[in-house]
Write an enzyme that holds these catalytic residues in place. Sequence first.
Site, mmCIF file in Angstrom:
data_model
loop_
_atom_site.group_PDB
_atom_site.id
_atom_site.type_symbol
_atom_site.label_atom_id
_atom_site.label_comp_id
_atom_site.label_asym_id
_atom_site.label_seq_id
_atom_site.Cartn_x
_atom_site.Cartn_y
_atom_site.Cartn_z
ATOM 1 N N ASP A 81 24.213 77.399 83.200
ATOM 2 C CA ASP A 81 23.603 76.192 82.629
ATOM 3 C C ASP A 81 23.639 76.293 81.096
ATOM 4 O OD1 ASP A 81 22.102 73.811 82.653
ATOM 5 O OD2 ASP A 81 20.189 74.894 82.646
ATOM 6 N N GLY A 180 11.876 69.950 79.760
ATOM 7 C CA GLY A 180 10.481 70.357 79.563
ATOM 8 C C GLY A 180 9.497 69.345 80.124
HETATM 9 P P1 13P Z 1 13.672 70.514 83.334
HETATM 10 O O1 13P Z 1 13.129 71.813 82.873
HETATM 11 O O2 13P Z 1 13.094 69.361 82.607
HETATM 12 O O3 13P Z 1 13.604 70.361 84.806
HETATM 13 O O4 13P Z 1 15.243 70.504 82.963
HETATM 14 C C1 13P Z 1 16.084 71.426 83.548
HETATM 15 C C2 13P Z 1 17.471 71.283 83.048
HETATM 16 O O5 13P Z 1 17.941 70.205 82.735
HETATM 17 C C3 13P Z 1 18.302 72.496 82.943
HETATM 18 O O6 13P Z 1 19.513 72.265 82.324
#
Ligand code: 13P
Length: 283
Positions: A81, A180
């Site tokens: 990611d 977040g």
């Molecule tokens: P959140 O923490 O808002 O769920 O986002 C996760 C995300 O997009 C990881 O790339």
Amino acid sequence: MLVTGKELLDHANKHGYAVGAFNVNNMEIVQAIIEAAEETNSPVILQASQGGIKYAGVEYIAQLGKVAAEKAKVPVALHLDHGTDFQQIMLCIRHGFTSVMIDGSKYPLKENIDITKKVVEVAHAVGVSVEAELGKIGGTEDDITVDEREATFTDPDEAKLFVDETGVDSLAVAVGTAHGVYKGEPKIDFERIRTIKKLVGIPLVLHGSSGVPAEAIKKAVEAGINKINIDTDLRIAFTKAMKEFLRDNPDNIDPRKILNPAREAMKEVIIEKMHLFGSSGRA
Ligand code: 13P
């Protein structure tokens, strides 16, 4: 079984649902995700951020993901990611990740195209899928922060050019979500998702999906989202369950007893998401 990101997302794109991509940092999170996927018969993506890799070590994360995927009765992809560093992306590929994200969204369009193209060339040569990002998604994801004022929505014509030039397998779009915890309710530009989808055709990715109301998620999937990233909602479930257990059992010193309720709480959250995303029964 371990599969590529492209395999999962192309199927989701063809059949109009989204695959959940959940951030992993340790064994309990991996197990919660796999158990939820097996219970709902869902395909799923285990994803590690650069911060997660720094915390656990690339060898541990890769092995955890691969063991989990190989044991699982459902198809699982192992994804990096928000990769921002070419070397790190190569390291993940070498350790068996089946999908990587190159996040060049902080660069101007031309540089973003160049770095994405470079990653696509190498990754595709060894059968690894690539996600890229265009536009700037706000909020904080581990070590990457984008100020609210700097966040910019994805331009549909740029998206078309970007996908044609780079040959990426999926595209993360900035359409009103943020990483977040949300202060207010996020306003998602569904029309923009539809327009981009019509132009590019490939699977689109929604980042910052924790805390987005169920109705908005459903509409986003209908508009063309095929991968939904969730991190914060798992963190909240994990810490809440752990805090409750320790409050009720302040003398317990067994990490297994402390972590088990956290794993169960995450699993419940993930099962709910899988039903919402439409991935249940699609494995
Ligand atoms: P959140 O923490 O808002 O769920 O986002 C996760 C995300 O997009 C990881 O790339």
